[in-house]
Design a protein around this motif. Structure first.
Motif, PDB file in Angstrom:
ATOM      1  N   ASN A   1       0.814  -1.223   0.000  1.00 23.60           N
ATOM      2  CA  ASN A   1       0.000   0.000   0.000  1.00 23.60           C
ATOM      3  C   ASN A   1       0.844   1.268   0.000  1.00 23.60           C
ATOM      4  OD1 ASN A   1      -2.508  -1.131  -0.226  1.00 23.60           O
ATOM      5  ND2 ASN A   1      -2.940  -1.133   1.971  1.00 23.60           N
ATOM      6  N   TYR A   2       2.062   1.187  -0.566  1.00 24.24           N
ATOM      7  CA  TYR A   2       2.958   2.340  -0.506  1.00 24.24           C
ATOM      8  C   TYR A   2       3.889   2.346  -1.718  1.00 24.24           C
ATOM      9  CZ  TYR A   2       6.758   5.296   1.384  1.00 24.24           C
ATOM     10  OH  TYR A   2       7.713   6.269   1.583  1.00 24.24           O
ATOM     11  N   VAL A   3       3.709   3.318  -2.611  1.00 25.69           N
ATOM     12  CA  VAL A   3       4.664   3.552  -3.688  1.00 25.69           C
ATOM     13  C   VAL A   3       5.512   4.751  -3.289  1.00 25.69           C
ATOM     14  CG1 VAL A   3       4.992   4.156  -6.111  1.00 25.69           C
ATOM     15  CG2 VAL A   3       3.163   2.581  -5.452  1.00 25.69           C
ATOM     16  N   GLY A   4       6.809   4.519  -3.092  1.00 28.37           N
ATOM     17  CA  GLY A   4       7.687   5.561  -2.588  1.00 28.37           C
ATOM     18  C   GLY A   4       8.351   6.403  -3.650  1.00 28.37           C
ATOM     19  N   ALA A   5       8.348   5.935  -4.904  1.00 28.01           N
ATOM     20  CA  ALA A   5       8.967   6.698  -5.985  1.00 28.01           C
ATOM     21  C   ALA A   5       8.405   6.213  -7.311  1.00 28.01           C
ATOM     22  CB  ALA A   5      10.490   6.539  -5.962  1.00 28.01           C
ATOM     23  N   ILE A   6       8.387   7.121  -8.296  1.00 26.94           N
ATOM     24  CA  ILE A   6       7.856   6.787  -9.616  1.00 26.94           C
ATOM     25  C   ILE A   6       8.667   7.527 -10.668  1.00 26.94           C
ATOM     26  CG2 ILE A   6       6.132   8.653  -9.590  1.00 26.94           C
ATOM     27  CD1 ILE A   6       4.208   6.699 -11.036  1.00 26.94           C
ATOM     28  N   ALA A   7       8.877   6.898 -11.831  1.00 26.20           N
ATOM     29  CA  ALA A   7       9.634   7.532 -12.915  1.00 26.20           C
ATOM     30  C   ALA A   7       9.202   6.945 -14.244  1.00 26.20           C
ATOM     31  CB  ALA A   7      11.140   7.328 -12.723  1.00 26.20           C
ATOM     32  N   VAL A   8       9.207   7.788 -15.270  1.00 23.86           N
ATOM     33  CA  VAL A   8       8.836   7.378 -16.621  1.00 23.86           C
ATOM     34  C   VAL A   8      10.093   7.274 -17.480  1.00 23.86           C
ATOM     35  CG1 VAL A   8       7.510   7.961 -18.680  1.00 23.86           C
ATOM     36  CG2 VAL A   8       6.603   8.537 -16.415  1.00 23.86           C
ATOM     37  N   ASN A   9      10.246   6.154 -18.174  1.00 27.54           N
ATOM     38  CA  ASN A   9      11.242   6.036 -19.235  1.00 27.54           C
ATOM     39  C   ASN A   9      10.515   6.335 -20.533  1.00 27.54           C
ATOM     40  OD1 ASN A   9      12.904   5.087 -21.366  1.00 27.54           O
ATOM     41  ND2 ASN A   9      13.967   3.686 -19.974  1.00 27.54           N
ATOM     42  N   ARG A  10      10.680   7.541 -21.036  1.00 26.63           N
ATOM     43  CA  ARG A  10       9.919   7.982 -22.200  1.00 26.63           C
ATOM     44  C   ARG A  10      10.292   7.204 -23.456  1.00 26.63           C
ATOM     45  NH1 ARG A  10       9.307  14.528 -22.117  1.00 26.63           N
ATOM     46  NH2 ARG A  10       8.206  14.715 -20.122  1.00 26.63           N
ATOM     47  N   ARG A  11      11.543   6.905 -23.605  1.00 24.69           N
ATOM     48  CA  ARG A  11      11.992   6.214 -24.820  1.00 24.69           C
ATOM     49  C   ARG A  11      11.312   4.859 -24.958  1.00 24.69           C
ATOM     50  NH1 ARG A  11      18.304   5.445 -25.894  1.00 24.69           N
ATOM     51  NH2 ARG A  11      18.042   7.615 -26.548  1.00 24.69           N
ATOM     52  N   GLU A  12      11.163   4.147 -23.841  1.00 23.16           N
ATOM     53  CA  GLU A  12      10.604   2.803 -23.896  1.00 23.16           C
ATOM     54  C   GLU A  12       9.116   2.755 -23.560  1.00 23.16           C
ATOM     55  OE1 GLU A  12      12.963   0.031 -21.707  1.00 23.16           O
ATOM     56  OE2 GLU A  12      14.808   0.602 -22.709  1.00 23.16           O
ATOM     57  N   GLY A  13       8.542   3.889 -23.148  1.00 23.63           N
ATOM     58  CA  GLY A  13       7.115   3.918 -22.847  1.00 23.63           C
ATOM     59  C   GLY A  13       6.741   3.087 -21.645  1.00 23.63           C
ATOM     60  N   ILE A  14       7.558   3.169 -20.586  1.00 25.48           N
ATOM     61  CA  ILE A  14       7.292   2.404 -19.366  1.00 25.48           C
ATOM     62  C   ILE A  14       7.362   3.311 -18.151  1.00 25.48           C
ATOM     63  CG2 ILE A  14       8.057   0.196 -20.300  1.00 25.48           C
ATOM     64  CD1 ILE A  14      10.754   0.628 -18.946  1.00 25.48           C
TER      65      ILE A  14
ATOM     66  N   ALA B   1       9.749  -3.656  -6.840  1.00 31.31           N
ATOM     67  CA  ALA B   1       9.863  -2.728  -7.960  1.00 31.31           C
ATOM     68  C   ALA B   1       8.945  -3.229  -9.058  1.00 31.31           C
ATOM     69  CB  ALA B   1      11.304  -2.641  -8.458  1.00 31.31           C
ATOM     70  N   VAL B   2       8.102  -2.346  -9.574  1.00 32.26           N
ATOM     71  CA  VAL B   2       7.091  -2.725 -10.564  1.00 32.26           C
ATOM     72  C   VAL B   2       7.236  -1.839 -11.790  1.00 32.26           C
ATOM     73  CG1 VAL B   2       4.610  -2.875 -11.031  1.00 32.26           C
ATOM     74  CG2 VAL B   2       5.496  -3.513  -8.768  1.00 32.26           C
ATOM     75  N   THR B   3       7.131  -2.440 -12.975  1.00 36.25           N
ATOM     76  CA  THR B   3       7.179  -1.694 -14.228  1.00 36.25           C
ATOM     77  C   THR B   3       5.826  -1.793 -14.920  1.00 36.25           C
ATOM     78  OG1 THR B   3       9.536  -2.193 -14.481  1.00 36.25           O
ATOM     79  CG2 THR B   3       8.356  -1.435 -16.435  1.00 36.25           C
ATOM     80  N   LEU B   4       5.308  -0.641 -15.347  1.00 35.26           N
ATOM     81  CA  LEU B   4       4.015  -0.569 -16.011  1.00 35.26           C
ATOM     82  C   LEU B   4       4.171  -0.132 -17.457  1.00 35.26           C
ATOM     83  CD1 LEU B   4       1.998   1.476 -13.321  1.00 35.26           C
ATOM     84  CD2 LEU B   4       2.251  -1.012 -13.462  1.00 35.26           C
ATOM     85  N   ASP B   5       3.206  -0.492 -18.274  1.00 40.80           N
ATOM     86  CA  ASP B   5       3.081   0.034 -19.625  1.00 40.80           C
ATOM     87  C   ASP B   5       2.525   1.451 -19.522  1.00 40.80           C
ATOM     88  OD1 ASP B   5       1.939   0.745 -22.193  1.00 40.80           O
ATOM     89  OD2 ASP B   5       2.091  -1.365 -22.758  1.00 40.80           O
ATOM     90  N   ALA B   6       3.237   2.445 -20.062  1.00 37.76           N
ATOM     91  CA  ALA B   6       2.826   3.840 -19.925  1.00 37.76           C
ATOM     92  C   ALA B   6       1.575   4.175 -20.729  1.00 37.76           C
ATOM     93  CB  ALA B   6       3.970   4.762 -20.344  1.00 37.76           C
ATOM     94  N   ARG B   7       1.165   3.322 -21.636  1.00 34.23           N
ATOM     95  CA  ARG B   7      -0.058   3.570 -22.403  1.00 34.23           C
ATOM     96  C   ARG B   7      -1.283   3.041 -21.684  1.00 34.23           C
ATOM     97  NH1 ARG B   7       1.535   0.340 -27.558  1.00 34.23           N
ATOM     98  NH2 ARG B   7       2.181  -0.988 -25.818  1.00 34.23           N
TER      99      ARG B   7
END
Length: 359
Positions: free
Chosen positions: A281-294, A304-310
């Motif tokens: 229940n706690y996300v301590g940081a978030i960042a977008v890799n624009r080149r890869e869309g994640i 650590a979790v990676t999401l699809d930015a779309r």
């Protein structure tokens, strides 16, 4: 957070200058020469002292400097090469470093009645620094405005239109300030104690960067009033990603991340139940890799979790003990931890909660 395309080693060396590279040990210079990307992060030494380090993508420490106390978030200007480390709440200092070492570090002190909330961001040309601050007697969040061309003299402030103002960033075109108001009341007389968990007021706000005028404000629905909106990053399409910390019942499974755009409503990511549990229940940081869309997210609970930015769909989950910072890598996401891990390297320091890619 970092914007745009990857910076290669040659570009970083050019930005840093001869005086920086000449000061490095052979080991540090070798680490820099084989780095695909370079980062900065705050850390704690084993003796309890604090500092800020420049780090290769492998996690090797290239350079370090001392800090007077613990840092939290960082801001970097690619236009000027300056990096700022903000004190952890309720700290009252921010320290500005010049990567080229052509100027000495500058210490910014918050004005009387204020403390820093640990985050800030430069204007696109590096001329201004915006910092999230707490007007603790007035119980309101503020954005302090500092002139980077004049020894970071404080030249103004904007109402953040919320309380518990935490992370903030600036739109790519420089016209908007984007603010995550965590909604939690604090006062330095009570340290880091959260004073209003039964009536929190989280919100996400857009301000005109020139005037401070309110452009847009999103409060959270009543069922999510204990969902503290904490951290932000922006995608290539202008989508604003936000990450949250739940302050309600431990057995609840609230949404922990989402996005919105100027003029649009909030959308929450629907994470699988097991992922929400893994994040604690706690996300301590978030960042977008624009080149890869994640989108990368970390939780100190150990994930650590990676999401699809779309779509927001989960692409990858990793167990990372004491996961701390996250930033875009040349490929994928760079992750640090409180127990000294930075990607593939473990150092004898405790990395703090955030890392920033230098570009």
């Amino acid at each position: 957070m970092w914007r745009g395309e990857a910076i290669d080693r040659r570009g970083f060396l050019k930005a840093a200058g001869i005086s920086f590279t000449a000061s490095l040990s052979p080991r540090s210079l070798m680490a820099l020469e084989r780095a695909d990307a370079v980062y900065a992060a705050g850390f704690r030494e084993s003796d309890g002292s604090f500092g800020i380090a420049t780090i290769s993508e492998r996690g090797e420490i290239i350079d370090r400097a001392s800090l007077p106390a613990r840092a939290h978030g960082l801001a970097h200007s690619s236009a000027t090469g300056r990096t700022v480390a903000f004190a952890r709440r309720p700290g009252t200092f921010a320290m500005v470093f010049d990567l080229s070492r052509q100027t000495e570090p500058v210490v910014i002190t918050s004005p009387e009645g204020r403390h820093f909330y640990g985050h800030g961001h430069f204007s696109s040309n590096g001329a201004l620094l915006y910092a999230s601050e707490n007007d603790f007697d007035g119980n309101r969040g503020m954005i302090g405005v500092y002139d980077a061309r004049d020894k970071f003299r404080r030249i103004g402030e904007f109402d953040a239109h919320g309380i518990g103002t935490h992370d903030m960033t600036v739109s790519d075109d420089g016209t908007l300030l984007i603010i995550a108001n965590g909604g939690i009341e604090t006062h330095p007389d009570f340290g880091r104690t959260k004073l209003n968990l039964d009536h929190m007021e989280p919100s996400l706000v857009l301000l005109d960067a020139g005037t401070g005028a309110l452009v847009q404000r999103h409060g959270l629905p009543p069922a999510l009033r204990q969902l503290s909106t904490r951290h932000l990053d922006i995608g290539a399409d202008g989508r604003i990603w936000f990450a949250c910390q739940w302050e309600g019942p431990r057995n609840a499974l609230p949404p922990l991340a989402g996005w919105f755009s100027e003029g649009g409503d909030l959308s929450f990511v629907s994470l699988p139940e097991e992922t929400t549990i893994r994040l604690g229940n706690y996300v301590g940081a978030i960042a977008v890799n624009r080149r890869e869309g994640i989108v990368g997210m970390t939780s100190p609970v150990g994930a650590a979790v990676t999401l699809d930015a779309r779509t927001g769909a989960v692409l990858k989950e990793e167990l990372v003990r004491d996961a701390a910072g996250v930033a875009p890598a040349a490929s994928g996401i760079a992750v640090s931890s409180y127990d000294g891990q930075f990607n593939e390297t473990r150092s004898k320091v405790a990395w703090d909660q955030h890392i920033v890619r230098l570009a």
